[in-house]
Design an enzyme around this catalytic site. Sequence first.
Site, PDB file in Angstrom:
ATOM      1  N   LYS A 187      50.465 -13.363   5.795  1.00  0.00           N
ATOM      2  CA  LYS A 187      49.347 -13.823   6.648  1.00  0.00           C
ATOM      3  C   LYS A 187      48.570 -12.664   7.299  1.00  0.00           C
ATOM      4  O   LYS A 187      47.340 -12.710   7.364  1.00  0.00           O
ATOM      5  CB  LYS A 187      49.838 -14.827   7.698  1.00  0.00           C
ATOM      6  CG  LYS A 187      50.163 -16.207   7.079  1.00  0.00           C
ATOM      7  CD  LYS A 187      50.567 -17.211   8.138  1.00  0.00           C
ATOM      8  CE  LYS A 187      50.579 -18.639   7.608  1.00  0.00           C
ATOM      9  NZ  LYS A 187      51.876 -19.183   7.339  1.00  0.00           N
ATOM     10  N   SER A 218      55.091 -16.155   4.925  1.00  0.00           N
ATOM     11  CA  SER A 218      54.075 -15.918   5.964  1.00  0.00           C
ATOM     12  C   SER A 218      53.874 -14.449   6.309  1.00  0.00           C
ATOM     13  O   SER A 218      52.948 -14.129   7.064  1.00  0.00           O
ATOM     14  CB  SER A 218      54.423 -16.698   7.226  1.00  0.00           C
ATOM     15  OG  SER A 218      54.174 -18.059   7.011  1.00  0.00           O
TER      16      SER A 218
HETATM   17  N1  GLN Z   1      54.672 -20.941   2.144  1.00  0.00           N
HETATM   18  C1  GLN Z   1      55.178 -21.335   3.435  1.00  0.00           C
HETATM   19  C2  GLN Z   1      54.461 -22.576   3.904  1.00  0.00           C
HETATM   20  O1  GLN Z   1      53.286 -22.607   3.803  1.00  0.00           O
HETATM   21  C3  GLN Z   1      55.010 -20.217   4.405  1.00  0.00           C
HETATM   22  C4  GLN Z   1      55.441 -20.593   5.798  1.00  0.00           C
HETATM   23  C5  GLN Z   1      56.209 -19.529   6.506  1.00  0.00           C
HETATM   24  O2  GLN Z   1      56.656 -18.518   5.971  1.00  0.00           O
HETATM   25  N2  GLN Z   1      56.454 -19.788   7.755  1.00  0.00           N
HETATM   26  O3  GLN Z   1      55.036 -23.515   4.390  1.00  0.00           O
END
Ligand code: GLN
Length: 306
Positions: A64, A61
């Site tokens: 993001k 994430s």
């Molecule tokens: N690839 C992970 C997911 O989509 C990323 C989530 C995260 O890092 N919190 O579940």
Amino acid sequence: MNALLNDIIKSCAHYTEEGAVANYIPELAKADPSKFGIYVLTHFGQQFSAGDCNAEFTMQSVIKPLILLMALFDSGIQAVHDLVGVEATGKPFDAFNYSDQALTSANINPMINTGSIALCTLIKGDTYRDKFDRLLEFTRKIAANPNMDIDEAVYASEKATGNKNRALGYMLKAYGMINDNIEDVVDCYFRACSVKATCADLARIASVFSNKGKDILTGEQLFDPKYCKYVNAILMTCGMYDGSGEFALRVGFPAKSGVGGGIMGVVPGKMGIGVFSPALDCKGNSLAGVNALEILSRELDLSVFL
Ligand code: GLN
């Protein structure tokens, strides 16, 4: 400063045994929980590090904010804000979240999976592979590391098991928020989560966010300051998922975590920080990482809340 970072790594090492590596993506369960590193890049251009700061992990994430930035860059603030709102959900990052709320733009944000999957549609490109390639190029540029690439094993593992993310994509489509082929959209998201980085990469990216979109070491303006401000505000309120409020109290600057164990910390006007330790707390944030940032913030007086 190196001595302080070494002390922090030593005093927080026990947390690497208290958290748990993510196992819902099988490939991530193979991570070595004892790894722990930290890297700092200040606005004076000084670089400090301690521990396993050269270890590679997948951004998960932590990508993001880059997806959000790319969507802002390609489609503008209005389109981004219309599709994905800015309010914290107070729910886990992969929550369906709609038992008591309609799935509307106002009820999602760019730092939860639903919001980030939706924002992949606002990145320019003829195909979703093109969109991802642009995102990767942009990430490499901001990290000043042309070698960044995806971890193929993690990508394959996410794609094979990421049915919850597919479901979130189909929910977005069912509610008329996106129109594109969901397999293609989530493929872009899975690839993005699988991009490998080190603490140094995260510190460099964070330093750009801490410096109004300008690279501290080269002086190059990489993106518009108004996008930088937008991303930082969202990181402050939503960057640590449903642990963001507690993180604001304990650490007090914008940050983004990922289930690979990385956290990037953005200290506006002062520094970028990358920390990595794969053992996570119950919210999916690196346990040793959050504790390390708390001590660093206290010692250097980094909270934006003074
Ligand atoms: N690839 C992970 C997911 O989509 C990323 C989530 C995260 O890092 N919190 O579940």
